[in-house]
Design a protein around this motif. Structure first.
Motif, PDB file in Angstrom:
ATOM      1  N   ASP A 141       0.750  -1.081   0.081  1.00 47.13           N
ATOM      2  CA  ASP A 141       0.064  -0.176   0.235  1.00 47.13           C
ATOM      3  C   ASP A 141       0.641   1.364   0.046  1.00 47.13           C
ATOM      4  O   ASP A 141       1.693   1.347   0.857  1.00 47.13           O
ATOM      5  CB  ASP A 141      -0.851  -0.043   1.291  1.00 47.13           C
ATOM      6  CG  ASP A 141      -2.062   0.944   1.182  1.00 47.13           C
ATOM      7  OD1 ASP A 141      -1.732   2.189   0.971  1.00 47.13           O
ATOM      8  OD2 ASP A 141      -3.023   0.689   1.674  1.00 47.13           O
ATOM      9  N   HIS A 153      -6.248  -0.699   6.716  1.00 46.54           N
ATOM     10  CA  HIS A 153      -5.746  -1.289   5.504  1.00 46.54           C
ATOM     11  C   HIS A 153      -6.126  -2.947   5.382  1.00 46.54           C
ATOM     12  O   HIS A 153      -7.055  -3.445   5.974  1.00 46.54           O
ATOM     13  CB  HIS A 153      -4.343  -1.337   5.557  1.00 46.54           C
ATOM     14  CG  HIS A 153      -3.638  -2.126   6.542  1.00 46.54           C
ATOM     15  ND1 HIS A 153      -3.746  -1.420   7.795  1.00 46.54           N
ATOM     16  CD2 HIS A 153      -3.354  -3.380   6.976  1.00 46.54           C
ATOM     17  CE1 HIS A 153      -3.292  -2.335   9.154  1.00 46.54           C
ATOM     18  NE2 HIS A 153      -3.081  -3.487   8.218  1.00 46.54           N
ATOM     19  N   ASN A 195       2.938  -1.454   4.203  1.00 42.28           N
ATOM     20  CA  ASN A 195       2.974  -0.247   4.061  1.00 42.28           C
ATOM     21  C   ASN A 195       4.168   0.131   3.172  1.00 42.28           C
ATOM     22  O   ASN A 195       5.244   0.073   4.130  1.00 42.28           O
ATOM     23  CB  ASN A 195       2.410   0.595   5.267  1.00 42.28           C
ATOM     24  CG  ASN A 195       2.377   2.066   4.849  1.00 42.28           C
ATOM     25  OD1 ASN A 195       2.326   3.043   5.741  1.00 42.28           O
ATOM     26  ND2 ASN A 195       1.587   2.446   3.640  1.00 42.28           N
ATOM     27  N   THR A 205      -1.008  -0.919  -4.283  1.00 40.93           N
ATOM     28  CA  THR A 205      -2.389  -0.535  -4.141  1.00 40.93           C
ATOM     29  C   THR A 205      -2.247   0.884  -3.327  1.00 40.93           C
ATOM     30  O   THR A 205      -1.107   0.937  -3.075  1.00 40.93           O
ATOM     31  CB  THR A 205      -3.258  -1.507  -3.110  1.00 40.93           C
ATOM     32  OG1 THR A 205      -4.679  -0.715  -3.227  1.00 40.93           O
ATOM     33  CG2 THR A 205      -2.803  -1.613  -1.767  1.00 40.93           C
ATOM     34  N   CYS A 206      -3.259   1.735  -3.380  1.00 41.83           N
ATOM     35  CA  CYS A 206      -3.166   3.098  -2.554  1.00 41.83           C
ATOM     36  C   CYS A 206      -4.575   3.533  -2.392  1.00 41.83           C
ATOM     37  O   CYS A 206      -5.363   2.727  -2.130  1.00 41.83           O
ATOM     38  CB  CYS A 206      -2.326   3.913  -3.722  1.00 41.83           C
ATOM     39  SG  CYS A 206      -3.039   4.482  -5.102  1.00 41.83           S
ATOM     40  N   SER A 262      -8.172  -0.163  -5.522  1.00 45.39           N
ATOM     41  CA  SER A 262      -7.551   0.145  -4.302  1.00 45.39           C
ATOM     42  C   SER A 262      -8.338   0.520  -3.470  1.00 45.39           C
ATOM     43  O   SER A 262      -9.517  -0.141  -3.107  1.00 45.39           O
ATOM     44  CB  SER A 262      -6.627   1.574  -4.714  1.00 45.39           C
ATOM     45  OG  SER A 262      -5.148   1.181  -5.627  1.00 45.39           O
ATOM     46  N   TRP A 263      -8.137   1.380  -2.353  1.00 42.57           N
ATOM     47  CA  TRP A 263      -8.768   1.571  -1.106  1.00 42.57           C
ATOM     48  C   TRP A 263     -10.023   1.968  -1.341  1.00 42.57           C
ATOM     49  O   TRP A 263     -10.910   1.833  -0.479  1.00 42.57           O
ATOM     50  CB  TRP A 263      -7.836   2.338  -0.076  1.00 42.57           C
ATOM     51  CG  TRP A 263      -8.546   2.430   1.215  1.00 42.57           C
ATOM     52  CD1 TRP A 263      -8.972   3.198   1.891  1.00 42.57           C
ATOM     53  CD2 TRP A 263      -8.628   1.185   1.967  1.00 42.57           C
ATOM     54  NE1 TRP A 263      -9.621   2.737   3.320  1.00 42.57           N
ATOM     55  CE2 TRP A 263      -9.177   1.438   3.255  1.00 42.57           C
ATOM     56  CE3 TRP A 263      -8.077  -0.197   1.945  1.00 42.57           C
ATOM     57  CZ2 TRP A 263      -9.669   0.401   4.273  1.00 42.57           C
ATOM     58  CZ3 TRP A 263      -8.418  -0.932   2.877  1.00 42.57           C
ATOM     59  CH2 TRP A 263      -9.012  -0.835   3.890  1.00 42.57           C
TER      60      TRP A 263
END
Length: 110
Positions: free
Chosen positions: A3, A25, A31, A68-69, A95-96
């Motif tokens: 992430d 998350h 991370n 991902t972000c 993603s998120w």
């Protein structure tokens, strides 16, 4: 799963900028804030310094990586960094904003 969001958002300590998106998350995600791949002048690190950014975050570069972000944009910086290291990866474009939605997947905080 790696992430690219900042640590506070990753840990669920900072509110998400999108209304209704949960904080935290994905289970098992690591991370690596995208800025960790950049030099002070904004250029991307190279060679050993770039590799160290990934390995210092606990990422095993010999295993498959999904980036991902928040929305799939800054995850592309991680994807580019991996490409520069000769590694392939996949970018989770939802993603998120997709995973953290109320109907999304399980969320971990802390």
């Amino acid at each position: 799963m790696v992430d690219a969001r900042g640590a506070a958002r990753f840990r669920g300590e900072a509110a998400e900028p999108r209304p209704g998106v949960r904080s935290g998350h994905m289970p098992g995600a690591l991370n690596l804030p995208y800025g960790s791949l950049l030099n002070p002048d904004g250029t991307m690190k190279r060679g050993a310094a770039l590799e160290a950014a990934f390995t210092d975050a606990g990422i095993d570069l010999d295993r498959p990586v999904i980036t991902t972000c928040g929305s799939g944009v800054t995850a592309a910086i991680l994807t580019l960094g991996l490409h520069e290291l000769g590694r392939t990866s996949r970018l989770y474009d939802g993603s998120w904003s997709e995973w953290g939605a109320p109907e999304g997947g399980p969320v971990v905080t802390g």
